[in-house]
Motif scaffolding. Sequence first.
Motif, PDB file in Angstrom:
ATOM      1  N   ASP A 739       0.825  -1.206   0.000  1.00  0.00           N
ATOM      2  CA  ASP A 739       0.000   0.000   0.000  1.00  0.00           C
ATOM      3  C   ASP A 739       0.859   1.257   0.000  1.00  0.00           C
ATOM      4  O   ASP A 739       0.343   2.361   0.022  1.00  0.00           O
ATOM      5  CB  ASP A 739      -0.928   0.002   1.224  1.00  0.00           C
ATOM      6  CG  ASP A 739      -2.025   1.044   1.093  1.00  0.00           C
ATOM      7  OD1 ASP A 739      -2.617   1.133  -0.004  1.00  0.00           O
ATOM      8  OD2 ASP A 739      -2.256   1.782   2.063  1.00  0.00           O
ATOM      9  N   THR A 740       2.162   1.093  -0.042  1.00  0.00           N
ATOM     10  CA  THR A 740       3.072   2.232   0.074  1.00  0.00           C
ATOM     11  C   THR A 740       3.137   3.030  -1.218  1.00  0.00           C
ATOM     12  O   THR A 740       3.119   2.471  -2.317  1.00  0.00           O
ATOM     13  CB  THR A 740       4.486   1.733   0.432  1.00  0.00           C
ATOM     14  OG1 THR A 740       4.427   1.069   1.693  1.00  0.00           O
ATOM     15  CG2 THR A 740       5.481   2.881   0.506  1.00  0.00           C
ATOM     16  N   GLN A 776       0.378  16.020   1.951  1.00  0.00           N
ATOM     17  CA  GLN A 776      -0.389  15.761   3.166  1.00  0.00           C
ATOM     18  C   GLN A 776      -1.513  14.764   2.895  1.00  0.00           C
ATOM     19  O   GLN A 776      -1.780  13.872   3.710  1.00  0.00           O
ATOM     20  CB  GLN A 776      -0.965  17.055   3.717  1.00  0.00           C
ATOM     21  CG  GLN A 776      -1.634  16.900   5.083  1.00  0.00           C
ATOM     22  CD  GLN A 776      -0.658  16.416   6.152  1.00  0.00           C
ATOM     23  OE1 GLN A 776       0.353  17.076   6.410  1.00  0.00           O
ATOM     24  NE2 GLN A 776      -0.947  15.277   6.775  1.00  0.00           N
ATOM     25  N   ASN A 777      -2.144  14.899   1.739  1.00  0.00           N
ATOM     26  CA  ASN A 777      -3.193  13.942   1.374  1.00  0.00           C
ATOM     27  C   ASN A 777      -2.641  12.523   1.298  1.00  0.00           C
ATOM     28  O   ASN A 777      -3.289  11.562   1.720  1.00  0.00           O
ATOM     29  CB  ASN A 777      -3.812  14.321   0.031  1.00  0.00           C
ATOM     30  CG  ASN A 777      -4.702  15.539   0.137  1.00  0.00           C
ATOM     31  OD1 ASN A 777      -5.167  15.889   1.221  1.00  0.00           O
ATOM     32  ND2 ASN A 777      -4.931  16.208  -0.987  1.00  0.00           N
ATOM     33  N   ARG A 778      -1.444  12.395   0.749  1.00  0.00           N
ATOM     34  CA  ARG A 778      -0.842  11.062   0.650  1.00  0.00           C
ATOM     35  C   ARG A 778      -0.504  10.537   2.040  1.00  0.00           C
ATOM     36  O   ARG A 778      -0.678   9.354   2.322  1.00  0.00           O
ATOM     37  CB  ARG A 778       0.427  11.096  -0.226  1.00  0.00           C
ATOM     38  CG  ARG A 778       0.194  11.419  -1.680  1.00  0.00           C
ATOM     39  CD  ARG A 778      -0.384  10.241  -2.474  1.00  0.00           C
ATOM     40  NE  ARG A 778      -1.771   9.919  -2.138  1.00  0.00           N
ATOM     41  CZ  ARG A 778      -2.836  10.602  -2.530  1.00  0.00           C
ATOM     42  NH1 ARG A 778      -2.687  11.655  -3.296  1.00  0.00           N
ATOM     43  NH2 ARG A 778      -4.046  10.249  -2.159  1.00  0.00           N
ATOM     44  N   ASP A 780      -2.004  11.274   4.793  1.00  0.00           N
ATOM     45  CA  ASP A 780      -3.260  10.946   5.474  1.00  0.00           C
ATOM     46  C   ASP A 780      -3.855   9.643   4.956  1.00  0.00           C
ATOM     47  O   ASP A 780      -4.541   8.927   5.690  1.00  0.00           O
ATOM     48  CB  ASP A 780      -4.277  12.074   5.270  1.00  0.00           C
ATOM     49  CG  ASP A 780      -3.858  13.361   5.963  1.00  0.00           C
ATOM     50  OD1 ASP A 780      -2.991  13.297   6.858  1.00  0.00           O
ATOM     51  OD2 ASP A 780      -4.377  14.432   5.583  1.00  0.00           O
ATOM     52  N   ALA A 781      -3.575   9.334   3.673  1.00  0.00           N
ATOM     53  CA  ALA A 781      -4.211   8.177   3.053  1.00  0.00           C
ATOM     54  C   ALA A 781      -3.501   6.867   3.372  1.00  0.00           C
ATOM     55  O   ALA A 781      -4.099   5.788   3.281  1.00  0.00           O
ATOM     56  CB  ALA A 781      -4.283   8.359   1.536  1.00  0.00           C
ATOM     57  N   GLY A 782      -2.230   6.904   3.731  1.00  0.00           N
ATOM     58  CA  GLY A 782      -1.518   5.665   3.978  1.00  0.00           C
ATOM     59  C   GLY A 782      -0.022   5.869   4.049  1.00  0.00           C
ATOM     60  O   GLY A 782       0.466   6.994   4.212  1.00  0.00           O
ATOM     61  N   ASP A 952      -0.982  12.769  -9.783  1.00  0.00           N
ATOM     62  CA  ASP A 952      -1.176  12.047  -8.526  1.00  0.00           C
ATOM     63  C   ASP A 952      -2.633  11.625  -8.361  1.00  0.00           C
ATOM     64  O   ASP A 952      -2.922  10.479  -8.003  1.00  0.00           O
ATOM     65  CB  ASP A 952      -0.741  12.924  -7.357  1.00  0.00           C
ATOM     66  CG  ASP A 952      -1.061  12.280  -6.020  1.00  0.00           C
ATOM     67  OD1 ASP A 952      -0.393  11.293  -5.664  1.00  0.00           O
ATOM     68  OD2 ASP A 952      -2.005  12.759  -5.347  1.00  0.00           O
ATOM     69  N   THR A 953      -3.541  12.541  -8.651  1.00  0.00           N
ATOM     70  CA  THR A 953      -4.969  12.228  -8.540  1.00  0.00           C
ATOM     71  C   THR A 953      -5.350  11.108  -9.496  1.00  0.00           C
ATOM     72  O   THR A 953      -6.100  10.196  -9.145  1.00  0.00           O
ATOM     73  CB  THR A 953      -5.800  13.486  -8.831  1.00  0.00           C
ATOM     74  OG1 THR A 953      -5.416  14.524  -7.928  1.00  0.00           O
ATOM     75  CG2 THR A 953      -7.281  13.211  -8.674  1.00  0.00           C
ATOM     76  N   GLU A 956      -4.346   7.677  -8.334  1.00  0.00           N
ATOM     77  CA  GLU A 956      -5.164   7.168  -7.237  1.00  0.00           C
ATOM     78  C   GLU A 956      -6.527   6.687  -7.721  1.00  0.00           C
ATOM     79  O   GLU A 956      -7.259   6.051  -6.972  1.00  0.00           O
ATOM     80  CB  GLU A 956      -5.351   8.259  -6.178  1.00  0.00           C
ATOM     81  CG  GLU A 956      -4.103   8.576  -5.380  1.00  0.00           C
ATOM     82  CD  GLU A 956      -3.653   7.415  -4.503  1.00  0.00           C
ATOM     83  OE1 GLU A 956      -4.521   6.767  -3.878  1.00  0.00           O
ATOM     84  OE2 GLU A 956      -2.438   7.131  -4.449  1.00  0.00           O
ATOM     85  N   ASP A 957      -6.853   6.981  -8.964  1.00  0.00           N
ATOM     86  CA  ASP A 957      -8.163   6.641  -9.509  1.00  0.00           C
ATOM     87  C   ASP A 957      -8.162   5.211 -10.033  1.00  0.00           C
ATOM     88  O   ASP A 957      -7.123   4.678 -10.437  1.00  0.00           O
ATOM     89  CB  ASP A 957      -8.516   7.615 -10.639  1.00  0.00           C
ATOM     90  CG  ASP A 957      -9.985   7.588 -10.984  1.00  0.00           C
ATOM     91  OD1 ASP A 957     -10.728   8.430 -10.465  1.00  0.00           O
ATOM     92  OD2 ASP A 957     -10.400   6.714 -11.779  1.00  0.00           O
TER      93      ASP A 957
END
Length: 996
Positions: A739-740, A776-778, A780-782, A952-953, A956-957
């Motif tokens: 998951d990294t 920061q989003n990354r 927070d996500a894992g 990046d977005t 993640e999709d």
Amino acid sequence: MPETSREDGEHEQNAAVTQLYGEPFDSGLALAEQHQLAADLTAACAVHEHLLTLAESLEDSADVQFLRAHLLANIASVRLTATDLVAAEDAVERSRALLDGIASAPMGPRGRQLWLEMMLRTLLARADLLRRTGRLDEALACLDEAALRLPEFDDPEGLRTSELGLNRVHLLIERSEWGAAEEQASALLSTTPATAVETIPRLLIVLGLICASTGRFDPAEDWFARAEDALRATGDTGELQSLLAHRAYTAMHRGDFDLAERLFAEASEFFERQRRYGDLAVCEQARAFLAGRRGDSTGADDLMAASLARFEQLGASIAAADTMLLGAQHAYDRGDITEMKRLAQDARDVYQAREVYERCAQVDLMLARTLEDNLNRTDHGDHERKSVDNALSLALPAALALEAARYGFATAHARSQWLELADDAMQLVFRLAVRRQDQGLLFELVEHRCAGALLALDRTPSTPAASPAGDAGDAGDAGEFGESVSVFPSAAMKVYRHADGPTRLGGVAADAAASAGLRVAPPPKVRMSQEPGRVALQEYIAAAEFRYHRRIVDEEEVPFWITDDLTSRPVVQIRMADAGDVFMTWTWAGGARGFGTGHGPADEVDRAVRALAAALPGPGTAAEGMRHAFASGAMTDPRDEHALARELAEAMWPEGLTAQIRQVSARAGRPLVRIQPSPRVAQVPWELLAVDAESDVRLIDLADVVTTAPTSLRRPDPKPSPRPAPDTDTDTDTDTDTDTVVLVLDPRIPGFRADSPLGSVLGPPGSDPELLAFVQNRLDAGAVVPSVATPAEVFRRTDLDRDWLSGALRKGARRLMYVGHVSGAPVEGGQSEDGTLHLCCGPGTAGLAEAVRTHRPLSAKDLLLGTLPLRADGEPGGRIWPAPPRVALIGCESGGDLRFAESFGLATAMLHNGAELVTATRWVLPTSFAFHRLAGLPESVRPLSAAVVAVDTAHEDQDPVARLGRWQREQLDHWRADGRIEHSPLLWAAMTCIVV
């Protein structure tokens, strides 16, 4: 035998003459050598003949027989230089008979060494003679016999070993095994001692001839210049004149015909004066071509007749066949079809008998071209189809064989230059297929050309190479080399193989090849349906392999397209191939059916590609190129950009395909367009194409677009890369975390300040709120690697080197995002694997790329070969840097791989190492700082940061291609609406997702 009474083998010398046989023989041998160096071959031969007469008057004994054998060997050498092959053969055979007669005579150690040396000289001379007279198999057997005797000979400096190797190189050249010849010659040059003053310049000349014959003219002249220096140092006048002819040959192939004619005339005068009639015949052959080219048909015929007569008198069958082939072309030019066919067939018969299969292919191509020319000149009526079929049956197998000859070369640069020479043949094939209106054949031709080469990791040595100073016998020791012996035989072993594949070398040769570039194997067979059945071009491939004894495709089979996971939406796969025009095929799947072919005329495509290149950051320094793009490039003005997009579409996009896309979209929803571009059009931003003449509709308005890599990168049964053992240095924790997300964001390159050419691309850490929010989003996500407490710590790090990256990837990751500097390889060099990305590696880091000041970049070659060429226990790159399923490489032209005939750059290296999708860029990217400085954009607006976040977005999709396409459409809408520079396609249209 001389000195047999002295067990210690010592002999005296004076300042001028080596004391060997006593007078008058010693002084006579010295005099003859002086005559030969001065190119006075007649005088040299006269001295040797006089000495032989004296020797034959002496009472017979083993020593006297050895003296006669020595003199006969010298006579053979002079006669070979003078190309008096009949007299040379007589002398060689007599010398060999005398040596065989005393082989069992008592002799001391020194005497045995002298006998062995003379036997090796005689065998090498005989091999040279057999090669020149076209008896190539016999020549090879003679060299093999010399190789068997060589270990017994005391050759501490490797002089005879070098001579043997040089003879093998000449034999490979006769076979047109250019790649193997170059590899062998390069390896020999690196190990031949400086004391081999005769062999070294000849090796340099051979390398020059190989380069000239395969289209690399500047390197050829460099080799010749070095050879000239070496020959002048030894005073070898005769070889200097031969070098003149070699330079003339190079000038002729380069197209400098005036220089070629002048040099050939000068060389001819010398050869005629010295009675070197074989060399004179070669010059006459070339001068006949030049005379024919300038319209002097009478002069050309006379020169050809003289050349052919000389070659036939000398028994030089292959050279005579070359002259016949030239005569066949002249006969066709003057309309004598019967004579053309006779000469061409006679030449082909010689080539076939001598197993010179590349020249057989050249004859077949010439016949096919004459058929095409005849079709253009005359109306064949009802017989036209049969005439085209006949031309294709000759041209297509021959073109496949010539194209496949490149796999013998050790470097992508040499292979790319060879492809340029072979491309005319494939253009002929495509023209004939178009003439036959054979859509199925065009489809298979494009599929075969787009299959790509296979990376041949098995030909990279994984065990220690033999030391140049080591014992010759150790090089072939199975105990030391294990299984690699069969792949890399010692340099003293046979190197020519008939049909089973390219020549393979060992020891130093293998090392040299690994350091020079990637090795590749032929492409896989392309299966034209999901079920076992037809393979693309299968009957033509079979004919080529049978006729020309060359491997055309690998045993591996791949389907031309795997559609199992593409059934949820309509998909069209488009492939393109360069063959003069740009040829295109397409096939629908996923609920839509159909296929088609099309082509873009060469002049229109080239004009459109030039217009695109003018709109992008151009040549020169990075700053100059970017300044040009912002100041006058079409990508920064909406009207100019639309005109460019329309020109690109008109040149290379079929209107019928656009209509199909509209129909499918109306019935089944937005389709996915998968495009594998040809190298010539690989920078085209397909999303931007203005596909409607009446409105500003772009391809991306109608479909999502993804780039596809060659099918050779597809693995039918992918296997996970093994993890390192717990006690290895690279990874002490074998726990994985799939998951990294691995983030390499603007790493600090050793020795380069933030404002230098390899400085920061994202600005000071913490200065960009959008980037901080994305990190920061990354977080927070894992899990994120490197592990940080705050987002700013991810940027401009100094510890992100290749070892760190290896450890991070080998622990497992689902994504890798790299934002930083990428240095693309020059397209004209042909070596996509030289593309590099820049981490924090210092100059002492082991790697395959050259250091840049205080930094060693990580190259695509590193990612592919890993440490195989560097260490005995090396690992392939796929094990060291296993790629996660999704990879983003946001840097200048990081996706430029497809501009090369062989796609082995950074993006495709990631696919090779396991990635399923790589987002990369087609051209040099402008940074946000460039927008600020060159376009006056406020510093608060950062287009590159927005692009990073968009990628990046998308990654993640669930559907990264569709998500990135949505962002690109949003940018296009803004661009069309207000034309603001931050929405320019100069940035966002560079992005593309690449899949297999």
